[in-house]
Structure formats: C-alpha cells, structure tokens
Design a protein around this motif. Structure first.
Motif, PDB file in Angstrom:
ATOM      1  N   THR A   1      54.242  37.517  34.310  1.00  0.00           N
ATOM      2  CA  THR A   1      53.484  37.738  35.543  1.00  0.00           C
ATOM      3  C   THR A   1      53.856  39.078  36.178  1.00  0.00           C
ATOM      4  N   PHE A   2      55.152  39.386  36.165  1.00  0.00           N
ATOM      5  CA  PHE A   2      55.595  40.682  36.696  1.00  0.00           C
ATOM      6  C   PHE A   2      54.984  41.827  35.893  1.00  0.00           C
ATOM      7  N   LEU A   3      54.995  41.704  34.572  1.00  0.00           N
ATOM      8  CA  LEU A   3      54.436  42.755  33.717  1.00  0.00           C
ATOM      9  C   LEU A   3      52.921  42.860  33.862  1.00  0.00           C
ATOM     10  N   GLY A   4      52.293  41.756  34.280  1.00  0.00           N
ATOM     11  CA  GLY A   4      50.842  41.718  34.395  1.00  0.00           C
ATOM     12  C   GLY A   4      50.273  42.758  35.337  1.00  0.00           C
ATOM     13  N   GLN A   5      51.056  43.154  36.344  1.00  0.00           N
ATOM     14  CA  GLN A   5      50.559  44.151  37.298  1.00  0.00           C
ATOM     15  C   GLN A   5      50.421  45.530  36.669  1.00  0.00           C
ATOM     16  N   PHE A   6      51.061  45.738  35.508  1.00  0.00           N
ATOM     17  CA  PHE A   6      51.006  47.040  34.844  1.00  0.00           C
ATOM     18  C   PHE A   6      50.039  47.047  33.655  1.00  0.00           C
ATOM     19  N   VAL A   7      49.459  45.877  33.340  1.00  0.00           N
ATOM     20  CA  VAL A   7      48.565  45.776  32.187  1.00  0.00           C
ATOM     21  C   VAL A   7      47.138  46.113  32.613  1.00  0.00           C
ATOM     22  N   PRO A   8      46.492  47.068  31.983  1.00  0.00           N
ATOM     23  CA  PRO A   8      45.116  47.440  32.354  1.00  0.00           C
ATOM     24  C   PRO A   8      44.162  46.268  32.173  1.00  0.00           C
ATOM     25  N   PRO A   9      43.197  46.113  33.079  1.00  0.00           N
ATOM     26  CA  PRO A   9      42.223  45.017  32.972  1.00  0.00           C
ATOM     27  C   PRO A   9      41.480  45.000  31.636  1.00  0.00           C
ATOM     28  N   ALA A  10      41.319  46.166  31.024  1.00  0.00           N
ATOM     29  CA  ALA A  10      40.596  46.242  29.753  1.00  0.00           C
ATOM     30  C   ALA A  10      41.302  45.465  28.646  1.00  0.00           C
ATOM     31  N   LEU A  11      42.612  45.230  28.817  1.00  0.00           N
ATOM     32  CA  LEU A  11      43.367  44.502  27.796  1.00  0.00           C
ATOM     33  C   LEU A  11      43.344  42.992  28.001  1.00  0.00           C
ATOM     34  N   HIS A  12      42.830  42.529  29.149  1.00  0.00           N
ATOM     35  CA  HIS A  12      42.852  41.098  29.445  1.00  0.00           C
ATOM     36  C   HIS A  12      42.014  40.293  28.456  1.00  0.00           C
ATOM     37  N   PHE A  13      40.840  40.809  28.119  1.00  0.00           N
ATOM     38  CA  PHE A  13      39.977  40.059  27.198  1.00  0.00           C
ATOM     39  C   PHE A  13      40.602  39.951  25.800  1.00  0.00           C
ATOM     40  N   PRO A  14      41.128  41.049  25.219  1.00  0.00           N
ATOM     41  CA  PRO A  14      41.807  40.916  23.918  1.00  0.00           C
ATOM     42  C   PRO A  14      42.988  39.944  23.956  1.00  0.00           C
ATOM     43  N   ILE A  15      43.738  39.948  25.062  1.00  0.00           N
ATOM     44  CA  ILE A  15      44.862  39.021  25.192  1.00  0.00           C
ATOM     45  C   ILE A  15      44.354  37.589  25.251  1.00  0.00           C
ATOM     46  N   THR A  16      43.249  37.367  25.971  1.00  0.00           N
ATOM     47  CA  THR A  16      42.657  36.034  26.058  1.00  0.00           C
ATOM     48  C   THR A  16      42.215  35.541  24.683  1.00  0.00           C
TER      49      THR A  16
ATOM     50  N   ALA B   1      52.363  35.806  27.498  1.00  0.00           N
ATOM     51  CA  ALA B   1      50.976  36.283  27.584  1.00  0.00           C
ATOM     52  C   ALA B   1      50.211  35.599  28.711  1.00  0.00           C
ATOM     53  N   ILE B   2      50.416  34.292  28.878  1.00  0.00           N
ATOM     54  CA  ILE B   2      49.697  33.588  29.943  1.00  0.00           C
ATOM     55  C   ILE B   2      50.197  34.063  31.314  1.00  0.00           C
ATOM     56  N   GLY B   3      51.467  34.490  31.362  1.00  0.00           N
ATOM     57  CA  GLY B   3      51.995  35.071  32.599  1.00  0.00           C
ATOM     58  C   GLY B   3      51.309  36.385  32.921  1.00  0.00           C
ATOM     59  N   VAL B   4      51.112  37.226  31.886  1.00  0.00           N
ATOM     60  CA  VAL B   4      50.420  38.512  32.076  1.00  0.00           C
ATOM     61  C   VAL B   4      49.023  38.285  32.638  1.00  0.00           C
ATOM     62  N   LEU B   5      48.298  37.322  32.060  1.00  0.00           N
ATOM     63  CA  LEU B   5      46.936  37.044  32.520  1.00  0.00           C
ATOM     64  C   LEU B   5      46.917  36.396  33.897  1.00  0.00           C
ATOM     65  N   SER B   6      47.957  35.628  34.214  1.00  0.00           N
ATOM     66  CA  SER B   6      47.972  34.886  35.471  1.00  0.00           C
ATOM     67  C   SER B   6      48.186  35.777  36.682  1.00  0.00           C
ATOM     68  N   TYR B   7      48.746  36.961  36.482  1.00  0.00           N
ATOM     69  CA  TYR B   7      48.983  37.850  37.626  1.00  0.00           C
ATOM     70  C   TYR B   7      47.681  38.126  38.376  1.00  0.00           C
ATOM     71  N   THR B   8      46.633  38.486  37.644  1.00  0.00           N
ATOM     72  CA  THR B   8      45.338  38.778  38.270  1.00  0.00           C
ATOM     73  C   THR B   8      44.773  37.542  38.952  1.00  0.00           C
ATOM     74  N   SER B   9      44.910  36.389  38.299  1.00  0.00           N
ATOM     75  CA  SER B   9      44.406  35.141  38.880  1.00  0.00           C
ATOM     76  C   SER B   9      45.124  34.814  40.182  1.00  0.00           C
ATOM     77  N   PHE B  10      46.446  34.949  40.176  1.00  0.00           N
ATOM     78  CA  PHE B  10      47.220  34.655  41.381  1.00  0.00           C
ATOM     79  C   PHE B  10      46.831  35.587  42.524  1.00  0.00           C
ATOM     80  N   MET B  11      46.646  36.855  42.231  1.00  0.00           N
ATOM     81  CA  MET B  11      46.257  37.805  43.267  1.00  0.00           C
ATOM     82  C   MET B  11      44.872  37.458  43.832  1.00  0.00           C
ATOM     83  N   TYR B  12      43.980  37.020  42.934  1.00  0.00           N
ATOM     84  CA  TYR B  12      42.636  36.638  43.376  1.00  0.00           C
ATOM     85  C   TYR B  12      42.699  35.410  44.275  1.00  0.00           C
TER      86      TYR B  12
END
Length: 215
Positions: free
Chosen positions: A38-53, A83-94
């Motif tokens: 989740t901490f690392l998620g703030q540094f991951v570009p949104p363009a990478l979210h779909f490939p990670i999913t 990986a789910i932590g990386v994706l969850s950062y955006t969800s938590f912020m939303y």
C-alpha cells in the motif's frame, strides 16, 4: 486414563495451540506485506494498475486450479499480498475522499467486528462446517470472474450485487476457516493467508457498498 494417554492429549493440545499461534503470526505478517504494498502504491503510475490486475487475476486462477502451484504457495501468497496492497492504495484514497475520515474508519471497524463475530461463530458455535467448502469454492470462482468483468462494466447495480455477494461469501469463509482451525484441519501459513484474504475482502466490499450508498 493412563499417563501415556494424558501426555498424548497434552501434546496434541499444545501442538494445536502452537499451530493457532503461528496462524495469527502469519496473519499479521501478510498484513505487513500488504502495508508495504500500500505504501509503494502511491509511487506506482496508474497506467500499471491494469497490468497488475491482470497478473493478479492470472495468479488467483492458477492457484485455484493448478495443483502443482502449491509448491510455490509461499511465493504466490507474498506476491499477492504485495500486489493487492499496491492496487489498494488508490481504492483507499478514493473511499477516504468519498466517505470522509470518520465514515471510512467506521466502516473498517464494522468489517473487523463482523470478521471477529463470524470467527467466534465458526470456532465456538458450529460443530463441523466442512460441508460448506464446495459451495463456497464455486461461489468464489463466480465472484472472481464477475469482479474481473466488472473492471469493464460501469454499472452501479452490478457492482452493488458483487459487493453484497462478496461480503456474504467472505463472512461465510471466515466461519468455515475458523471452524477448520477448531478441528485442526489446517496449516498455519495457509490459514494465516486465508484469514488475511477474508478480512481484506470484507473491508473492501463494505467500503465499496458504503461509497455506492453515499453516491
């Protein structure tokens, strides 16, 4: 009862108690890995979210249907939690933005309370819930596929149904897994990961429902 029988019963109880303690250590461990993600998620570009999913979906399906993947279960569970932590950062912020701080944390506490309540139900009040397993597994497959399809569908009713089913499914999985712990039918690493996944999904689906209601 003879001394040997007493000693054997004591060893069994001690072994069971040790396995449960290890389970909770693994449970906490996976939350730490998730927190790092989740901490690392703030540094991951949104363009990478779909490939990670897509990669996560592939990992889940492989782990569910390919038996040989079990030999890599330790690696798979760590990759999933990160990986789910990386994706969850955006969800938590939303969700934090939509619900506000008080409602956001209130819903998380609600999810934790429900997890604990259904865990108590499974461990102390149900003799044997093993018959639930096959029905939960089929529902899980359907939910995973529907959730993946939901990425491409912007329909409030569809996502509401997914979240309602998701909350119900993972609460029942919590009953099932706690009951397995009571019966001794588990390995600590697997069960720790299962409980982590159960609680995480309960939290995420409750937050999604709360955000849909708020909108």
């Amino acid at each position: 009862m003879s001394y040997e029988q007493h000693y054997g019963a004591y060893q069994d109880a001690d072994s069971h108690g040790s396995a449960i303690r290890k389970t909770w250590l693994y449970f906490l461990y996976y939350w730490v890995v998730f927190g790092v993600g989740t901490f690392l998620g703030q540094f991951v570009p949104p363009a990478l979210h779909f490939p990670i999913t897509i990669a996560l979906f592939a990992i889940i399906m492989i782990s569910l249907f390919v038996k040989s993947s079990r030999k890599f279960s330790g690696l798979i569970t760590n990759v999933y939690a990160l990986a789910i932590g990386v994706l969850s950062y955006t969800s938590f912020m939303y969700y934090l933005g939509v619900l506000g701080t008080e409602a956001f944390y209130g819903n998380i506490l609600l999810a934790i309370g429900a997890f604990a309540a259904f865990g108590i139900l499974g461990y102390f009040m149900i003799d044997d819930a093993s018959g639930l397993g096959k029905y939960l597994f089929v529902t899980l497959i359907a939910l995973v596929v529907a959730s993946f399809i939901g990425i491409f569908i912007n329909n409030t009713l569809f996502h509401t149904v997914i979240s309602v089913v998701g909350v119900g499914l993972f609460l029942l999985y919590t009953v099932y897994d706690f009951n397995r712990m009571k019966l001794g039918n588990f390995s600590p690493r697997e069960m720790g990961f299962n409980l982590f996944v159960n609680l995480l999904n309960i939290i995420m689906h409750i937050l999604r429902l709360a955000s849909i209601i708020r909108d």
